[in-house]
Design a protein around this motif. Structure first.
Motif, mmCIF file in Angstrom:
data_model
loop_
_atom_site.group_PDB
_atom_site.id
_atom_site.type_symbol
_atom_site.label_atom_id
_atom_site.label_comp_id
_atom_site.label_asym_id
_atom_site.label_seq_id
_atom_site.Cartn_x
_atom_site.Cartn_y
_atom_site.Cartn_z
ATOM 1 N N MET A 18 6.330 -13.779 -7.126
ATOM 2 C CA MET A 18 5.067 -13.118 -6.958
ATOM 3 C C MET A 18 5.236 -11.983 -5.967
ATOM 4 S SD MET A 18 1.365 -14.498 -5.721
ATOM 5 C CE MET A 18 1.023 -15.227 -7.285
ATOM 6 N N THR A 19 4.517 -10.912 -6.190
ATOM 7 C CA THR A 19 4.560 -9.735 -5.337
ATOM 8 C C THR A 19 3.147 -9.440 -4.856
ATOM 9 O OG1 THR A 19 6.416 -8.830 -6.577
ATOM 10 C CG2 THR A 19 5.169 -7.298 -5.231
ATOM 11 N N VAL A 20 3.012 -9.097 -3.566
ATOM 12 C CA VAL A 20 1.731 -8.720 -2.978
ATOM 13 C C VAL A 20 1.914 -7.367 -2.307
ATOM 14 C CG1 VAL A 20 -0.061 -9.333 -1.318
ATOM 15 C CG2 VAL A 20 1.140 -11.130 -2.554
ATOM 16 N N ILE A 21 1.037 -6.415 -2.614
ATOM 17 C CA ILE A 21 1.042 -5.103 -1.967
ATOM 18 C C ILE A 21 -0.323 -4.913 -1.318
ATOM 19 C CG2 ILE A 21 1.181 -2.605 -2.281
ATOM 20 C CD1 ILE A 21 3.118 -3.070 -4.551
ATOM 21 N N ILE A 22 -0.314 -4.506 -0.052
ATOM 22 C CA ILE A 22 -1.548 -4.282 0.695
ATOM 23 C C ILE A 22 -1.581 -2.823 1.129
ATOM 24 C CG2 ILE A 22 -2.909 -4.966 2.703
ATOM 25 C CD1 ILE A 22 -1.271 -7.614 2.610
ATOM 26 N N LEU A 23 -2.651 -2.121 0.757
ATOM 27 C CA LEU A 23 -2.812 -0.712 1.089
ATOM 28 C C LEU A 23 -3.970 -0.532 2.065
ATOM 29 C CD1 LEU A 23 -2.577 0.894 -2.458
ATOM 30 C CD2 LEU A 23 -0.739 0.542 -0.818
ATOM 31 N N THR A 24 -3.792 0.405 2.987
ATOM 32 C CA THR A 24 -4.845 0.754 3.926
ATOM 33 C C THR A 24 -4.957 2.267 3.973
ATOM 34 O OG1 THR A 24 -4.256 -1.160 5.262
ATOM 35 C CG2 THR A 24 -5.672 0.472 6.299
ATOM 36 N N ALA A 25 -6.145 2.800 3.707
ATOM 37 C CA ALA A 25 -6.444 4.237 3.778
ATOM 38 C C ALA A 25 -5.526 5.052 2.868
ATOM 39 C CB ALA A 25 -6.356 4.733 5.221
ATOM 40 N N CYS A 26 -5.290 4.582 1.659
ATOM 41 C CA CYS A 26 -4.461 5.297 0.691
ATOM 42 C C CYS A 26 -5.352 6.004 -0.333
ATOM 43 C CB CYS A 26 -3.512 4.332 -0.013
ATOM 44 S SG CYS A 26 -2.206 3.746 1.064
ATOM 45 N N PRO A 27 -4.830 7.037 -0.992
ATOM 46 C CA PRO A 27 -5.630 7.773 -1.966
ATOM 47 C C PRO A 27 -5.986 6.918 -3.186
ATOM 48 C CG PRO A 27 -3.450 8.774 -1.696
ATOM 49 C CD PRO A 27 -3.520 7.619 -0.777
ATOM 50 N N LEU B 28 2.032 -2.348 2.874
ATOM 51 C CA LEU B 28 2.897 -3.506 3.096
ATOM 52 C C LEU B 28 3.191 -4.137 1.746
ATOM 53 C CD1 LEU B 28 1.004 -5.231 6.030
ATOM 54 C CD2 LEU B 28 3.224 -4.185 6.180
ATOM 55 N N ILE B 29 4.409 -4.646 1.592
ATOM 56 C CA ILE B 29 4.774 -5.373 0.381
ATOM 57 C C ILE B 29 5.431 -6.678 0.782
ATOM 58 C CG2 ILE B 29 6.977 -4.170 0.152
ATOM 59 C CD1 ILE B 29 6.657 -4.440 -2.899
ATOM 60 N N VAL B 30 5.059 -7.745 0.081
ATOM 61 C CA VAL B 30 5.642 -9.068 0.287
ATOM 62 C C VAL B 30 6.102 -9.558 -1.074
ATOM 63 C CG1 VAL B 30 5.248 -11.420 1.108
ATOM 64 C CG2 VAL B 30 4.009 -9.521 2.141
ATOM 65 N N TYR B 31 7.344 -10.055 -1.162
ATOM 66 C CA TYR B 31 7.880 -10.515 -2.447
ATOM 67 C C TYR B 31 8.838 -11.674 -2.223
ATOM 68 C CZ TYR B 31 11.549 -7.301 -0.928
ATOM 69 O OH TYR B 31 12.492 -6.650 -0.194
ATOM 70 N N VAL C 235 -5.724 -4.967 -1.966
ATOM 71 C CA VAL C 235 -4.768 -6.081 -2.052
ATOM 72 C C VAL C 235 -4.431 -6.297 -3.521
ATOM 73 C CG1 VAL C 235 -4.346 -8.503 -1.543
ATOM 74 C CG2 VAL C 235 -5.749 -7.143 0.000
ATOM 75 N N TYR C 236 -3.148 -6.161 -3.870
ATOM 76 C CA TYR C 236 -2.681 -6.257 -5.254
ATOM 77 C C TYR C 236 -1.643 -7.373 -5.354
ATOM 78 C CZ TYR C 236 -4.801 -1.690 -5.410
ATOM 79 O OH TYR C 236 -5.700 -0.663 -5.320
#
Length: 124
Positions: free
Chosen positions: A1-10, A55-58, A28-29
């Motif tokens: 599983m992969t988690v990507i967290i974005l803050t203040a991105c376009p 941030l990415i967690v995998y 949060v993806y």
């Protein structure tokens, strides 16, 4: 599983990520993608993040069974004897956009509640 967290991105980057991952909360993806797709997607995130942070967690094989990477983030992942931990900065980050001191509402709340001294009427 992969988690990507974005803050203040376009918004364009957020839309691009929804092609591969499911957005479970704002920024949060999560999803199951191959390592090849994950590497290419992470490179794309770093290119399109602009002033934002990511941030990415995998999953990986090993003792901790996960790994994470950060892009333009003050908290950085560091390896300590095979275990990856997040290092927080010791000093708070100075942001010139944030005003210093008390807010106007806090000043009004603090100084507006003072009791005026009661005056005695002048005696004759």
């Amino acid at each position: 599983m992969t988690v990507i967290i974005l803050t203040a991105c376009p918004p364009g980057l957020r839309g691009h990520l929804t092609q591969w991952l499911l957005e479970i909360s704002a920024g949060v993806y999560v999803g199951h993608i191959s390592s090849r797709v994950r590497r290419r997607l992470w490179a794309r995130v770093k290119d399109l993040a602009g002033p934002g942070r990511a941030l990415i967690v995998y999953q990986i094989p090993g003792e901790q069974r996960l790994s994470f990477e950060a892009h333009d983030h003050h908290w950085t992942p560091e390896d300590f004897d095979g275990i990856t931990l997040i290092r927080r900065p010791a000093n708070p980050i100075f942001n010139p956009a944030m005003p210093s001191g008390w807010s106007n509402a806090a000043r009004r709340r603090r100084y507006g509640r003072r009791q005026q001294p009661t005056r005695r009427p002048a005696s004759e």
